[in-house]
Design a protein around this motif. Structure first.
Motif, PDB file in Angstrom:
ATOM      1  N   UNK A 145      48.520 -41.600  12.263  1.00  0.00           N
ATOM      2  CA  UNK A 145      49.859 -41.253  11.788  1.00  0.00           C
ATOM      3  C   UNK A 145      50.343 -39.913  12.327  1.00  0.00           C
ATOM      4  N   UNK A 146      49.478 -38.919  12.438  1.00  0.00           N
ATOM      5  CA  UNK A 146      49.879 -37.589  12.881  1.00  0.00           C
ATOM      6  C   UNK A 146      48.648 -36.858  13.406  1.00  0.00           C
ATOM      7  N   UNK A 147      48.867 -35.613  13.823  1.00  0.00           N
ATOM      8  CA  UNK A 147      47.746 -34.758  14.201  1.00  0.00           C
ATOM      9  C   UNK A 147      47.842 -33.454  13.413  1.00  0.00           C
ATOM     10  N   UNK A 148      46.702 -33.012  12.906  1.00  0.00           N
ATOM     11  CA  UNK A 148      46.632 -31.787  12.115  1.00  0.00           C
ATOM     12  C   UNK A 148      45.831 -30.734  12.863  1.00  0.00           C
ATOM     13  N   UNK A 149      46.403 -29.540  13.002  1.00  0.00           N
ATOM     14  CA  UNK A 149      45.735 -28.402  13.631  1.00  0.00           C
ATOM     15  C   UNK A 149      45.469 -27.331  12.584  1.00  0.00           C
ATOM     16  N   UNK A 150      44.246 -26.815  12.584  1.00  0.00           N
ATOM     17  CA  UNK A 150      43.900 -25.690  11.720  1.00  0.00           C
ATOM     18  C   UNK A 150      43.322 -24.600  12.625  1.00  0.00           C
ATOM     19  N   UNK A 151      44.178 -23.736  13.167  1.00  0.00           N
ATOM     20  CA  UNK A 151      43.702 -22.742  14.138  1.00  0.00           C
ATOM     21  C   UNK A 151      42.684 -21.767  13.565  1.00  0.00           C
ATOM     22  N   UNK A 152      42.745 -21.504  12.257  1.00  0.00           N
ATOM     23  CA  UNK A 152      41.780 -20.598  11.653  1.00  0.00           C
ATOM     24  C   UNK A 152      40.358 -21.117  11.735  1.00  0.00           C
ATOM     25  N   UNK A 153      40.198 -22.439  11.818  1.00  0.00           N
ATOM     26  CA  UNK A 153      38.878 -23.064  11.961  1.00  0.00           C
ATOM     27  C   UNK A 153      38.658 -23.569  13.380  1.00  0.00           C
ATOM     28  N   UNK A 154      39.683 -23.416  14.228  1.00  0.00           N
ATOM     29  CA  UNK A 154      39.633 -23.901  15.607  1.00  0.00           C
ATOM     30  C   UNK A 154      39.308 -25.397  15.651  1.00  0.00           C
ATOM     31  N   UNK A 155      39.970 -26.153  14.768  1.00  0.00           N
ATOM     32  CA  UNK A 155      39.740 -27.586  14.664  1.00  0.00           C
ATOM     33  C   UNK A 155      41.075 -28.328  14.605  1.00  0.00           C
ATOM     34  N   UNK A 156      41.082 -29.547  15.118  1.00  0.00           N
ATOM     35  CA  UNK A 156      42.240 -30.417  14.967  1.00  0.00           C
ATOM     36  C   UNK A 156      41.750 -31.851  14.848  1.00  0.00           C
ATOM     37  N   UNK A 157      42.539 -32.680  14.168  1.00  0.00           N
ATOM     38  CA  UNK A 157      42.154 -34.066  13.921  1.00  0.00           C
ATOM     39  C   UNK A 157      43.377 -34.968  14.017  1.00  0.00           C
ATOM     40  N   UNK A 158      43.133 -36.223  14.324  1.00  0.00           N
ATOM     41  CA  UNK A 158      44.133 -37.265  14.129  1.00  0.00           C
ATOM     42  C   UNK A 158      44.041 -37.700  12.670  1.00  0.00           C
ATOM     43  N   UNK A 159      45.183 -37.751  12.002  1.00  0.00           N
ATOM     44  CA  UNK A 159      45.254 -38.148  10.597  1.00  0.00           C
ATOM     45  C   UNK A 159      45.667 -39.612  10.528  1.00  0.00           C
TER      46      UNK A 159
END
Length: 260
Positions: free
Chosen positions: A105-119
């Motif tokens: 559905x979307x992509x989530x980025x969390x720069x503080x953890x240096x991680x991103x995922x497809x949601x």
């Protein structure tokens, strides 16, 4: 005729066993009393327990760390499918339809953890096995007013370090058209039955039918390796960046073509 040869002792060996030798002595019986039986039984079950413990340890290690490899592989497949879907919509927009469970559905980025995922859509066990999944109880998309709420397991590669986020940290949602920047404003640990945390506006019941804020909510188990509670992180929309302008500065270093 009477033989003058001495009869050979039945205990003499082929080498002409002699007095004081050891080969002709009887062997002592091994002690098989109650004490030896108990010791043998304890030793047997001790080995069984040790082996079982090691197997459980290896399984736990796999559950925590080994599944990260499967998560990474699944995320790569989902990312490719998501990009293809966005490209298809740009070329030939289709009619709106209900979200398919497990579909990207979307992509989530969390720069503080240096991680991103497809949601993906949905929060059933099969949906979030290797991906964060959005709650579909309410109709709210990335950047829209309401609450785009996401759940994921507390495992490495997913929301393992979610507790490291704090007020002011940035998260970004991406859809086919824009990047939406959210800023964390509150974290809380609640009970599993506290479903209000993903309401359209958890802080204003009166606005559930017509929410006035665009929120992003992340939920996961708490504490780590347990599911007695839920860790909740809330963020609010602060900026919308069209994709034609490139990625926001906060996640520019996470672009696929960014230099190491």
């Amino acid at each position: 005729m009477v033989s003058t040869t001495e009869p050979q002792s039945p205990h003499a060996d082929d080498d002409g066993g002699h007095e004081g030798g050891t080969r002709g002595r009887r062997r002592r019986r091994k002690n098989t009393g109650p004490g030896e039986v108990v010791r043998g039984t304890v030793r047997f079950f001790g080995e069984i327990l040790l082996t079982s413990g090691l197997l459980m340890l290896f399984y736990a290690a796999y559950e925590v760390y080994g599944s990260q490899f499967e998560t990474d592989r699944e995320q790569q497949d989902l990312a490719q499918g998501l990009e293809e879907n966005w490209a298809a919509v740009e070329e030939e927009p289709g009619p709106d339809s209900e979200p398919l469970p497990g579909a990207a559905d979307s992509r989530l980025y969390v720069p503080g953890l240096d991680l991103d995922w497809v949601v993906v859509n949905g929060t059933e066990p099969d949906d979030i096995l290797y991906s964060p999944g959005r709650y579909t109880w309410f109709d709210s998309g990335p950047g829209q007013e309401g609450n785009y709420a996401i759940a994921a397991h507390r495992t490495p590669g997913l929301f393992w370090d979610l507790d490291l986020l704090g007020d002011g940290d940035v998260m970004v949602l991406e859809d086919g058209e824009n990047f939406y920047t959210y800023e964390v404003f509150q974290e809380e640990t609640v009970l599993p039955q506290d479903s209000w945390v993903v309401d359209p506006d958890p802080f204003d019941d009166a606005s559930d039918e017509d929410p006035e804020r665009a929120l992003l909510t992340l939920t996961t188990c708490a504490p780590k390796l347990n599911n007695t509670h839920r860790l909740i992180v809330w963020a609010e929309l602060t900026e919308t960046t069209p994709k034609s302008e490139g990625m926001p500065d906060s996640i520019a270093h996470m672009a696929p073509d960014a230099e190491e």
